[in-house]
Design an enzyme around this catalytic site. Structure first.
Site, PDB file in Angstrom:
ATOM      1  N   ALA A 147      29.684  -5.792  -1.178  1.00  0.00           N
ATOM      2  CA  ALA A 147      29.070  -7.111  -1.273  1.00  0.00           C
ATOM      3  C   ALA A 147      27.640  -6.974  -0.767  1.00  0.00           C
ATOM      4  O   ALA A 147      27.308  -6.027  -0.071  1.00  0.00           O
ATOM      5  CB  ALA A 147      29.839  -8.091  -0.401  1.00  0.00           C
ATOM      6  N   GLY A 165      33.405  -4.198  -1.314  1.00  0.00           N
ATOM      7  CA  GLY A 165      33.624  -4.993  -2.534  1.00  0.00           C
ATOM      8  C   GLY A 165      33.511  -4.152  -3.787  1.00  0.00           C
ATOM      9  O   GLY A 165      34.137  -4.464  -4.810  1.00  0.00           O
ATOM     10  N   GLU A 201      36.808  -2.694  -4.218  1.00  0.00           N
ATOM     11  CA  GLU A 201      37.708  -3.796  -4.591  1.00  0.00           C
ATOM     12  C   GLU A 201      37.551  -4.157  -6.076  1.00  0.00           C
ATOM     13  O   GLU A 201      38.523  -4.506  -6.745  1.00  0.00           O
ATOM     14  CB  GLU A 201      37.447  -4.992  -3.676  1.00  0.00           C
ATOM     15  N   GLU A 254      34.221  -2.075   5.685  1.00  0.00           N
ATOM     16  CA  GLU A 254      33.902  -3.402   6.226  1.00  0.00           C
ATOM     17  C   GLU A 254      34.107  -3.480   7.744  1.00  0.00           C
ATOM     18  O   GLU A 254      33.374  -4.172   8.445  1.00  0.00           O
ATOM     19  CB  GLU A 254      34.785  -4.467   5.551  1.00  0.00           C
TER      20      GLU A 254
END
Ligand code: T1G
Ligand code: NAD
Length: 684
Positions: free
Chosen positions: A63, A102, A105, A125
């Protein structure tokens, strides 16, 4: 199509490429671009499957951390992932560089994953005080099993592609990124491969696995919030259905996102990148190549420093004043490597390769072919100047001459040579082959040997040790006033440091500071100002710490557990008597303020003098050189989190009660008067 994402076709295969340098982070523009590209691929009847990849040097590295805490824009990530997973056409992730957070993911929502061998995948993270908040904690355990998933999300470690293939995180590995991924997609289409969704896979866990994991890692995760939340998420994956697990993950993610720990760790992430930016050194400035190093002194530091260069494949010549000292130093290096081999963290072959990079001498004339010469002999100015005069005579033109001095002036050491422009400070931290920090007075070489280099000014103790004297000095004043070493160390340990000032002193060697105090350098404050009385009396007994099996504490042979010593307690109480100090009790909160606020005050003085460029540089020095907890963000970030007005109020109280050493730094007074923080000062 958006600038951040483009869509092309290779035969019947649609290719979605994310182009958002430097690391293709999932910014609003990228999320919207992915949405548009997916729609284009779905709508195009000629497209049978799609490959999703990153342009430039990497796949998606997560992210966009710079968007955190800002009002949400663009298509939400969960919706983009939903569309990928529920695509009616196969979507294959093609991974190169790093697929992190992310980014990984996203791949876990694709139906198949392809990677080149050099690729790395991971869910880091937790290093930002967060957890994989886009389904990573629910999908990963379904692929790799609960125990492995627990390790990956609580460590945040990167997994090389070959290992990821073994674990089942990726399905196919090939040499070519685009060609290989398109060929793989075509094969899947030809084989009629199913739209495989990880969410439909089972997730089982053995009874008690989570309690056992929490217990086994209690010490390691101490003070951090995110590792525990990550465990809760994996537990949800194994005990709830997929959608309920996703909802639980979302809750726990938000808990982390609003936490002071995550704010601190995110500060550290950017501070570690900021520290390498030297305003007047343009990016891409050519680096001086170092093909050979000469290490003067093979003692506590010399050995560890030399190992860093051998670990990076750079030959090292060890120089000592006598063969016994050389033999002793080389034996310690060999033992350190053997310990790492015995722990399975290094192969015997690699150890032998590194040991083969060492040569030894007692003749300074042998340093003539070294590009970098580092000195780590006793902390005596006259001795260092004598040695630098020799280095000036024997080192080749253009060689960099560095001193590992903890406190002495680099300019004065350099004055012993006719090439002061080639003399720098390279201040490593003990144990030098482990600690990531390097205080430098020239950058570049640090990164090559896996260190974080911080540029500091030339002043007494540079930045780290100058602040440290305030901290350790106040520690001994606390002893004079009523506390005991184990009480102060206990409070500091619970705060989150790896150890307190007295256990640390014993590890580094109390004699180093004793030599400094005895040297009574002109520009160095007196004992009264820095509480030297107690440590001097302990050193006079020959108690230098772990290296003499006794300092503030006693130590059993081969065991580093500190054991309180009644003789030391007697010395402490006697010093209080000699100084007419009535001993009082302290609670941990007061100990923390007394011991750690000097770091903030001296840090502010250092910034005022320009001896450090940014408050966040000081945070990086303390986290990587002195074990200050990353979940507090370093002393300057921590001060901002408390509120500089509150810090100043306590300092003023100490100043009134305890005297001049607690005079608040003018910069601190000014920031409070202006209602500003150190972060705002840095932002300018
Ligand atoms: N967001 C924004 N900027 C980033 C970024 C990111 N994720 N990663 C790197 N940068 C910037 C960085 O600040 C620097 O900027 C430049 O890119 C180069 O980075 C929902 C919530 C990928 C291994 O934790 O580990 O996904 O200083 O110097 O050494 O579950 O960057 O040049 O201006 O580090 O080659 C999870 C973080 C996010 C990975 C490359 N992802 N990045 O290392 O370059 S949270 C991460 C890295 C998340 C989801 C959750 C490394 C790297 P500048 P660099 P590098
Ligand atoms: P040490 O006593 O363990 O080692 C010093 C070595 O220098 C000894 O092996 C000695 O034989 C050698 N030596 C002395 N004179 C020499 C000469 N003329 N030629 C070649 N070798 C010679 O000391 P240390 O703890 O490794 O400290 C070395 C330097 O590093 C000091 O300046 C110290 O301030 C600094 N330093 C120490 C630490 C620490 O935690 N110990 C941390 C950072 C910096």
């Amino acid at each position: 199509m958006s600038d951040a994402v483009d869509f092309t076709k290779r035969g019947a295969i649609g290719v979605i490429t994310v182009n958002s340098p430097p690391v293709n982070a999932l910014s609003a523009a990228v999320r919207d671009g992915l949405d548009a590209a997916l729609k284009a691929g779905q709508a195009d009847p000629d497209v049978k499957a799609m490959v999703l990849m990153g342009g430039g040097r990497t796949f998606i590295a997560g992210a966009d951390i710079t968007e955190f805490g800002k009002p949400p824009r663009g298509k939400p990530l969960h919706d983009v992932l939903h569309d990928i997973e529920n695509s009616s056409k196969l979507i294959i992730a093609a991974i190169h560089g790093t697929a992190l957070g992310g980014g990984l993911e996203v791949t876990l929502c694709c139906h198949y994953r392809y990677a080149v061998p050099a690729a790395l995948v991971g869910l880091p993270e937790v290093k930002l005080g967060l957890l994989p908040g886009a389904g990573g904690t629910q999908r990963l355990p379904r692929l790799v099993g609960v125990p492995k998933a627990l390790d990956l999300v609580t460590s945040g470690d990167f997994v090389p592609a070959p290992q990821a293939l073994e674990l089942g995180i990726i399905d196919e590995m090939g040499g070519e990124l685009l060609e290989g991924a398109v060929a793989y997609a075509e094969k899947l289409v030809a084989d009629g491969a199913p739209l495989r969704k990880i969410r439909d896979m089972p997730c089982q866990a053995e009874n008690g696995v989570f309690e056992a994991y929490r217990k086994a890692n209690a010490r390691k995760f101490r003070g951090f919030l995110a590792p525990w939340k990550n465990i809760d998420c994996i537990e949800a994956a194994a005990t709830l259905d997929f959608d309920a697990g996703m909802a639980r993950e979302r809750e726990l993610f938000n808990d982390c996102m609003i936490s002071p720990e995550s704010a601190a760790q995110r500060h550290v992430f950017f501070a570690e990148r900021e520290v390498a930016k030297i305003p007047d050194v343009p990016k891409g400035t050519p680096m001086k190549e170092v093909k050979k190093v000469a290490m003067i002194g093979a003692g506590t530091m010399g050995g560890g420093i030399a190992m860093n260069f051998a670990n990076a494949g750079i030959p090292v010549l060890m120089v000592e004043m006598a063969d016994e000292a050389l033999a002793r130093g080389m034996a310690i290096i060999k033992r350190n490597y053997q310990n790492t081999v015995n722990k399975g963290r290094l192969s015997q072959e690699k150890m032998d390769q590194r040991m083969a990079l060492f040569s030894t001498t007692t003749d300074y004339a042998d340093i003539g072919d070294a590009d970098l010469v580092i000195e780590a002999v006793f902390e005596k100015m006259e001795l260092k100047k004598e040695i630098f005069a020799k280095l000036d005579a024997y080192a080749k033109p253009g060689a960099v001459l560095a001193s590992n001095t903890s406190t002495l002036s680099i300019d004065e050491i350099a004055s012993a040579t006719k090439r002061s422009e080639s003399v720098i400070g390279m201040h490593f931290f003990s144990p030098a082959n482990v600690m990531r920090l390097l205080e430098v007075v020239a950058m570049g070489i640090g990164r090559k040997v896996g260190k974080i280099s911080v540029l500091v000014g030339n002043c007494f103790g540079f930045v780290g040790n100058r602040m440290l004297h305030g901290y350790t000095g106040e520690g001994t004043f606390l002893l004079e006033s009523g506390a005991l070493p184990q009480q102060v160390d206990g409070a500091i340990y619970n705060f989150g440091l790896a150890m307190g000032p007295f256990a640390m002193g014993d590890m580094a060697g109390l004699d180093v500071g004793w030599l400094v105090r005895k040297a009574k350098a002109a520009d160095r404050p007196t004992n009264e100002e820095y509480g030297g009385t107690i440590p001097d009396r302990i050193c006079e007994l020959g108690r230098f710490g772990q290296k003499t099996a006794g300092g503030y504490y006693d130590y059993k042979e081969g065991d580093r557990t500190p054991i309180p010593n009644p003789e030391v307690q007697a010395i402490i109480e006697q010093v209080s008597k000699d100084k007419n100090i009535t001993r009082t009790d302290f609670d941990d909160d007061e100990i923390i303020k007394r011991a750690l606020y000097p770091l903030i005050n001296i840090g502010a003085q250092i910034l005022d003098e320009g001896m450090a460029m940014r408050p966040s540089d000081i945070d990086i020095i303390y986290i990587n050189g002195y074990g200050f907890p990353a979940h507090k963000g370093g002393p300057m970030h921590w001060a901002d989190a408390i509120g500089l007005d509150k810090v100043l109020a306590d300092m003023k109280r100490f100043h009134a009660e305890l005297g001049e050493r607690w005079r608040p730094a003018p910069l601190l007074e000014k920031l409070v008067a202006d209602g500003k923080s150190f972060a705002e000062l840095q932002a300018g």
